[in-house]
Design an enzyme around this catalytic site. Sequence first.
Site, PDB file in Angstrom:
ATOM      1  N   THR A  26       5.654   1.439 -10.972  1.00  0.00           N
ATOM      2  CA  THR A  26       6.016   2.562 -10.095  1.00  0.00           C
ATOM      3  C   THR A  26       6.961   2.108  -8.984  1.00  0.00           C
ATOM      4  O   THR A  26       8.021   2.707  -8.771  1.00  0.00           O
ATOM      5  CB  THR A  26       4.725   3.134  -9.453  1.00  0.00           C
ATOM      6  OG1 THR A  26       3.805   3.400 -10.504  1.00  0.00           O
ATOM      7  CG2 THR A  26       5.001   4.395  -8.677  1.00  0.00           C
ATOM      8  N   VAL A  27       6.592   1.034  -8.280  1.00  0.00           N
ATOM      9  CA  VAL A  27       7.432   0.592  -7.158  1.00  0.00           C
ATOM     10  C   VAL A  27       8.709  -0.061  -7.692  1.00  0.00           C
ATOM     11  O   VAL A  27       9.819   0.232  -7.222  1.00  0.00           O
ATOM     12  CB  VAL A  27       6.665  -0.384  -6.237  1.00  0.00           C
ATOM     13  CG1 VAL A  27       7.563  -0.863  -5.101  1.00  0.00           C
ATOM     14  CG2 VAL A  27       5.411   0.281  -5.669  1.00  0.00           C
TER      15      VAL A  27
ATOM     16  N   GLY B 137      -3.567  11.814  -9.918  1.00  0.00           N
ATOM     17  CA  GLY B 137      -2.905  10.507  -9.759  1.00  0.00           C
ATOM     18  C   GLY B 137      -2.907   9.991  -8.320  1.00  0.00           C
ATOM     19  O   GLY B 137      -2.288   8.970  -8.032  1.00  0.00           O
TER      20      GLY B 137
ATOM     21  N   LYS C 191      -4.526  -3.812   5.306  1.00  0.00           N
ATOM     22  CA  LYS C 191      -3.380  -3.322   6.073  1.00  0.00           C
ATOM     23  C   LYS C 191      -3.572  -3.528   7.568  1.00  0.00           C
ATOM     24  O   LYS C 191      -2.654  -3.963   8.270  1.00  0.00           O
ATOM     25  CB  LYS C 191      -3.133  -1.844   5.735  1.00  0.00           C
ATOM     26  CG  LYS C 191      -2.666  -1.646   4.284  1.00  0.00           C
ATOM     27  CD  LYS C 191      -2.682  -0.183   3.885  1.00  0.00           C
ATOM     28  CE  LYS C 191      -2.196   0.003   2.450  1.00  0.00           C
ATOM     29  NZ  LYS C 191      -2.459   1.350   1.934  1.00  0.00           N
TER      30      LYS C 191
ATOM     31  N   GLY D 199       3.876   5.619  -3.222  1.00  0.00           N
ATOM     32  CA  GLY D 199       4.834   6.358  -4.064  1.00  0.00           C
ATOM     33  C   GLY D 199       6.067   5.518  -4.305  1.00  0.00           C
ATOM     34  O   GLY D 199       6.411   4.642  -3.512  1.00  0.00           O
TER      35      GLY D 199
HETATM   36  N1  HSE Z   1      -3.825   2.878  -2.652  1.00  0.00           N
HETATM   37  C1  HSE Z   1      -3.067   2.988  -1.458  1.00  0.00           C
HETATM   38  C2  HSE Z   1      -3.326   4.320  -0.791  1.00  0.00           C
HETATM   39  C3  HSE Z   1      -1.588   2.867  -1.677  1.00  0.00           C
HETATM   40  O1  HSE Z   1      -4.007   5.167  -1.319  1.00  0.00           O
HETATM   41  O2  HSE Z   1      -2.818   4.503   0.311  1.00  0.00           O
HETATM   42  C4  HSE Z   1      -1.148   1.457  -1.847  1.00  0.00           C
HETATM   43  O3  HSE Z   1      -1.511   0.665  -0.760  1.00  0.00           O
END
Ligand code: HSE
Length: 437
Positions: free
Chosen positions: A17-18, A193, A211, A309
């Site tokens: 995807t990325v 998704g 994060k 995304g």
């Molecule tokens: N799975 C993460 C989210 C995206 O739902 O924000 C990728 O870090």
Amino acid sequence: MSKDKNKVKIGLLGAGTVGSGVIKALQNHAFVEIKKIGVKDLNKKREFVSALNGNKPGAGHSPPLLTSNLNEIVSDPEIEIVVEVLGGLIPTKELVTLAIKNKKHIVTANKDLIATYGPELFDLAKENNVQIQFEASVCGGIPIINTLKQTLSANSFKKIIGILNGTTNYILTEMLNKNLSFDVCLKEAQKLGYAEPDPINDISGKDSAYKIAILASIAFHERIKIDEVYTEGIQKITLEDILLAEELGYRLKLIGVAGKESDGKIDIRVHPAFIKKTNTLSSVLGANNGVLVEGDLVGELTLIGKGAGSMPTASSVAGDINLLVAQISSSQKPNPQFVCQHTSFAKIKSISETTNCYFLRIKTEDKAGVVGQLGTIFGNHDVSINTLTQRCTNLDNTASITMLTHLVKEEKIQEAITEIKNANVVKQVENVIRVLE
Ligand code: HSE
């Protein structure tokens, strides 16, 4: 052999995807050429292949070589930047390590890699005089990392609060908007998704912990051990909690918080929280992410946008590539603001030492003296009650009591909760949720 000598050659690890977003974002780039793309399965049909082939006439591009030999990418002498969009730790860490040893700059979107092995990789990068850029690893398209590193670098940061996970924010928003349960909204998110088939990393708060650890380490100039970040997910959150939050003037969100305390310790954690509706973060809805930072100069600042995304994440990856290309092309030394300069590990405040307000939902017998007993137990543990409401008499002759406390140390409220759970009149402590003041 290279097709365009003047362009910086890039090798891409991964084309999911990325990766396919990055390929689109770099199409017809004036200074960058993707030389090789590493994929696991060469036979898989890939949309971007025809787009790349379409570049050939006139554009000065030839299609990059697709290879399943990922080692070829990290050891190709012409490749100067390795873009890692494979995700995960195996074989990613080994490949990135090899790439750095082969003097390649790294651009990565991989929060697990940076939060888990950042210290080791940054040290290795310094030894090899190359850089690791990782804007896309936190909140996809939101430019928070380089904003902290560079634009806001004159600030001393007090705190960071983030809605760092789109999957859980989508689920919580759907529960609120559609009056649905956690389980129903999770299934819906999986169907659309927004949630992975195995959503545990998102709903358990692990993804947010990676994060906030990365953001805190940049803001407070200390390394964070990911295992020391207190992490609680949204699995126990009910529709009732969400609706009660709204009634009380709050919104329930999964947040990552980090702050530097006066004793030098870092208070860093991930958990559901009631946040005031007047806080900008309460308006971060659906799969969006938001990060609020408070700096001594800039004051409070909130960035909101798409945290995942293909194209939003590619926006950050391609921005990092441009940053490196500008340096490589002009033979500049790396800007020290973009290079990890700190080496010591932070002292982390344990959750029991933190101070919060709390929301509690308790199911009790409905008879004289219950509220008095609860009040006495809380009082004995220095917990001061802000508001207390007995919502209704349930059909089973129990009462639902909801409370907000004033600020109190976590260890005190936990002591009180343990005692309350053992009180004869208490049927169940249904939920305890921290409140951000
Ligand atoms: N799975 C993460 C989210 C995206 O739902 O924000 C990728 O870090």
